[in-house]
Design a protein around this motif. Structure first.
Motif, PDB file in Angstrom:
ATOM      1  N   LEU A  69      51.813  32.954  42.450  1.00 22.20           N
ATOM      2  CA  LEU A  69      50.451  33.417  42.725  1.00 22.20           C
ATOM      3  C   LEU A  69      49.566  32.274  43.205  1.00 22.20           C
ATOM      4  CD1 LEU A  69      49.962  35.913  39.755  1.00 22.20           C
ATOM      5  CD2 LEU A  69      50.389  36.446  42.155  1.00 22.20           C
ATOM      6  N   MET A  70      49.779  31.067  42.647  1.00 24.02           N
ATOM      7  CA  MET A  70      48.978  29.915  43.099  1.00 24.02           C
ATOM      8  C   MET A  70      49.271  29.590  44.564  1.00 24.02           C
ATOM      9  SD  MET A  70      48.570  27.193  39.990  1.00 24.02           S
ATOM     10  CE  MET A  70      50.279  26.909  39.592  1.00 24.02           C
ATOM     11  N   HIS A  71      50.487  29.892  45.015  1.00 24.81           N
ATOM     12  CA  HIS A  71      50.865  29.612  46.406  1.00 24.81           C
ATOM     13  C   HIS A  71      50.548  30.773  47.347  1.00 24.81           C
ATOM     14  CE1 HIS A  71      53.377  26.241  44.877  1.00 24.81           C
ATOM     15  NE2 HIS A  71      53.157  25.759  46.075  1.00 24.81           N
ATOM     16  N   TYR A  72      50.211  31.918  46.780  1.00 20.43           N
ATOM     17  CA  TYR A  72      50.065  33.127  47.594  1.00 20.43           C
ATOM     18  C   TYR A  72      48.831  33.013  48.501  1.00 20.43           C
ATOM     19  CZ  TYR A  72      49.719  38.131  48.587  1.00 20.43           C
ATOM     20  OH  TYR A  72      49.648  39.359  49.204  1.00 20.43           O
ATOM     21  N   SER A  73      49.040  33.258  49.793  1.00 18.23           N
ATOM     22  CA  SER A  73      47.923  33.105  50.734  1.00 18.23           C
ATOM     23  C   SER A  73      47.224  34.434  51.022  1.00 18.23           C
ATOM     24  CB  SER A  73      48.435  32.515  52.045  1.00 18.23           C
ATOM     25  OG  SER A  73      49.439  33.364  52.575  1.00 18.23           O
ATOM     26  N   GLY A  74      47.724  35.505  50.425  1.00 18.69           N
ATOM     27  CA  GLY A  74      47.202  36.832  50.753  1.00 18.69           C
ATOM     28  C   GLY A  74      45.852  37.170  50.136  1.00 18.69           C
ATOM     29  N   PHE A  75      45.303  36.263  49.305  1.00 20.62           N
ATOM     30  CA  PHE A  75      44.012  36.554  48.694  1.00 20.62           C
ATOM     31  C   PHE A  75      42.843  36.164  49.595  1.00 20.62           C
ATOM     32  CE2 PHE A  75      46.469  35.555  44.633  1.00 20.62           C
ATOM     33  CZ  PHE A  75      46.751  36.875  44.383  1.00 20.62           C
ATOM     34  N   GLU A  76      43.081  35.183  50.454  1.00 21.79           N
ATOM     35  CA  GLU A  76      41.991  34.604  51.246  1.00 21.79           C
ATOM     36  C   GLU A  76      41.212  35.644  52.067  1.00 21.79           C
ATOM     37  OE1 GLU A  76      40.877  31.385  51.372  1.00 21.79           O
ATOM     38  OE2 GLU A  76      42.276  30.704  49.858  1.00 21.79           O
ATOM     39  N   PRO A  77      41.918  36.567  52.763  1.00 16.62           N
ATOM     40  CA  PRO A  77      41.147  37.530  53.571  1.00 16.62           C
ATOM     41  C   PRO A  77      40.191  38.359  52.732  1.00 16.62           C
ATOM     42  CG  PRO A  77      43.504  37.697  54.048  1.00 16.62           C
ATOM     43  CD  PRO A  77      43.358  36.805  52.854  1.00 16.62           C
ATOM     44  N   ASP A  78      40.418  38.425  51.439  1.00 16.42           N
ATOM     45  CA  ASP A  78      39.553  39.216  50.577  1.00 16.42           C
ATOM     46  C   ASP A  78      38.497  38.367  49.878  1.00 16.42           C
ATOM     47  OD1 ASP A  78      40.978  41.783  50.854  1.00 16.42           O
ATOM     48  OD2 ASP A  78      42.619  40.619  50.042  1.00 16.42           O
ATOM     49  N   GLY A  79      38.412  37.110  50.256  1.00 21.79           N
ATOM     50  CA  GLY A  79      37.389  36.259  49.661  1.00 21.79           C
ATOM     51  C   GLY A  79      37.712  35.822  48.247  1.00 21.79           C
ATOM     52  N   ILE A  80      38.967  35.989  47.851  1.00 17.23           N
ATOM     53  CA  ILE A  80      39.372  35.593  46.498  1.00 17.23           C
ATOM     54  C   ILE A  80      40.064  34.238  46.587  1.00 17.23           C
ATOM     55  CG2 ILE A  80      40.979  36.129  44.613  1.00 17.23           C
ATOM     56  CD1 ILE A  80      40.472  39.133  45.401  1.00 17.23           C
ATOM     57  N   ALA A 102      45.896  41.591  45.252  1.00 17.43           N
ATOM     58  CA  ALA A 102      44.538  41.291  45.725  1.00 17.43           C
ATOM     59  C   ALA A 102      43.607  42.466  45.445  1.00 17.43           C
ATOM     60  CB  ALA A 102      44.558  40.961  47.215  1.00 17.43           C
ATOM     61  N   LEU A 103      44.125  43.670  45.642  1.00 14.29           N
ATOM     62  CA  LEU A 103      43.326  44.874  45.404  1.00 14.29           C
ATOM     63  C   LEU A 103      42.945  44.994  43.927  1.00 14.29           C
ATOM     64  CD1 LEU A 103      42.392  47.311  47.131  1.00 14.29           C
ATOM     65  CD2 LEU A 103      44.473  48.484  46.473  1.00 14.29           C
ATOM     66  N   GLU A 104      43.870  44.662  43.047  1.00 10.29           N
ATOM     67  CA  GLU A 104      43.573  44.701  41.615  1.00 10.29           C
ATOM     68  C   GLU A 104      42.441  43.726  41.284  1.00 10.29           C
ATOM     69  OE1 GLU A 104      44.916  46.559  39.141  1.00 10.29           O
ATOM     70  OE2 GLU A 104      46.419  47.578  40.367  1.00 10.29           O
ATOM     71  N   LEU A 105      42.534  42.516  41.855  1.00  7.41           N
ATOM     72  CA  LEU A 105      41.491  41.520  41.594  1.00  7.41           C
ATOM     73  C   LEU A 105      40.145  42.006  42.137  1.00  7.41           C
ATOM     74  CD1 LEU A 105      43.421  38.210  42.341  1.00  7.41           C
ATOM     75  CD2 LEU A 105      42.596  38.988  40.108  1.00  7.41           C
ATOM     76  N   GLU A 106      40.169  42.592  43.335  1.00  7.75           N
ATOM     77  CA  GLU A 106      38.924  43.091  43.921  1.00  7.75           C
ATOM     78  C   GLU A 106      38.293  44.151  43.049  1.00  7.75           C
ATOM     79  OE1 GLU A 106      37.841  43.760  47.594  1.00  7.75           O
ATOM     80  OE2 GLU A 106      39.503  42.775  48.631  1.00  7.75           O
ATOM     81  N   GLN A 107      39.131  45.011  42.516  1.00  9.23           N
ATOM     82  CA  GLN A 107      38.592  46.072  41.651  1.00  9.23           C
ATOM     83  C   GLN A 107      37.974  45.485  40.390  1.00  9.23           C
ATOM     84  OE1 GLN A 107      41.325  49.378  40.972  1.00  9.23           O
ATOM     85  NE2 GLN A 107      42.249  48.906  42.919  1.00  9.23           N
TER      86      GLN A 107
END
Lengths: 219, 219
Positions: free
Chosen positions: A93-104, B196-201
């Motif tokens: 999860l620390m390496h996961y880049s998929g959060f960035e587009p969501d501002g996370i 990411a969706l879980e975090l957004e929620q």
């Protein structure tokens, strides 16, 4: 807004950001429906509830939609997240880049093992658990991901709450619940993702489609 | 049985196996309630629907309960699962030991990258995607976990279905949907876990407890 609608709206939002990233300017209900796994009629109904109206020629301006939905979703604040438990899943999860587009942003990890927190090869700093309170405050963290072993999960959740964390995404297999709070206080928000449970449910649904397994019916 | 009840039953089942593993013989509704995050009254109601009755002195025999629930959940068949996409999250799942108590076994991984599938240090064999059909048949696999990048997810799901996989747990951020099937056929079972969706929620629920964000109400 109920939770199903919230899930759809966040899915529209994700899809819109991706469509904008590939250069599109306009989107149709049908496009968002595909992305969110619903029908175009549902998209139109959601937008009507949110008082978002399309253009005369059909379709919506992507930039405009993103701005409106981002207000509805309360975007704009920093969405800093920490990972507690830097084993394999925590590291992934620390390496996961998929959060960035969501501002996370994953801003830090925490672990109780000196071998883990002394290792400087992580993509974000990893601290010992003893620095949790200090860093949660310093980094303005409201949400944490728990990826510790099952036996440590409940205790970790307690420590996070005490440190001021308000939201938890729990990957450990035990189900964490928010504590009851006094009237007027806001309870913590806890989402549990139990991977084994998801797999079990899939096996169950394959074996008994439509819940026909049991002769008993729900009350 | 509706899906909420199914989730509870699988949680009871998990808890029972863990309790048995630590040497307990008897369990009370309250214990299972704690483990599943519900009230004892809900446990008793579920058991009453399933025609499971406690003993006169209170409590249930754990071994007896496990046997009954395992029949209800259709246990006994091998629950072989493959992981498609052996990046960090896929690897973490291949190493995860938490599936065993539930009778779920990760039996193989698949990857399109020769560097990944030539590496013999994985806890289970990893094969190239070209061997998917052959190995799904040989290993009697009905369920797969998708941990490929977003851009490959839809194509991977197609390949899995063609190979005979019936159930998918999808970790990629796009929402996969089962294809419509002819009357009488059973559609695939797809669960999507979008982290990411879980975090957004969670962020949304923290910002707007009880959905008070919006002045509009659901219809």
């Amino acid at each position: 807004m109920n939770s199903d609608m919230l899930i759809r709206i966040t899915r529209y939002y994700r899809a819109l950001n991706r469509l904008r990233a590939i250069g599109l300017e306009k989107v149709f209900a049908h496009n968002l429906a595909d992305a969110a796994g619903v029908s175009a009629a549902v998209v139109r109904k959601d937008f009507s509830i949110l008082e978002i109206h399309g253009q005369k020629r059909g379709g919506y301006e992507i930039t405009d939609l993103i701005e409106r939905i981002s207000k509805i979703l309360g975007k704009g604040d920093p969405q800093n997240v920490i990972v507690v438990g830097c084993g394999r899943i925590g590291k992934a999860l620390m390496h996961y880049s998929g959060f960035e587009p969501d501002g996370i942003r994953i801003v830090a990890g925490f672990d109780s093992d000196p071998i883990v927190y002394s290792d400087v090869s992580h993509p974000v700093p990893v601290y010992p658990m003893s620095r949790l309170d200090e860093m949660v405050e310093a980094l303005d963290v409201k949400v944490a991901i728990i990826t510790v072993p099952e036996s440590a999960a409940a205790d970790t959740a307690e420590k996070l709450m005490e440190a001021g964390v308000k939201g938890i995404l729990n990957f450990s297999p035990i189900t964490l619940k928010p504590h009851p709070v006094a009237a007027g206080d806001t309870p913590a928000v806890i989402h549990n993702i139990n991977i084994a449970l998801e797999l079990e449910q899939i096996f169950y649904q394959l074996q008994f489609p439509d819940g026909k397994s049991s002769k008993r019916t729900d009350p």
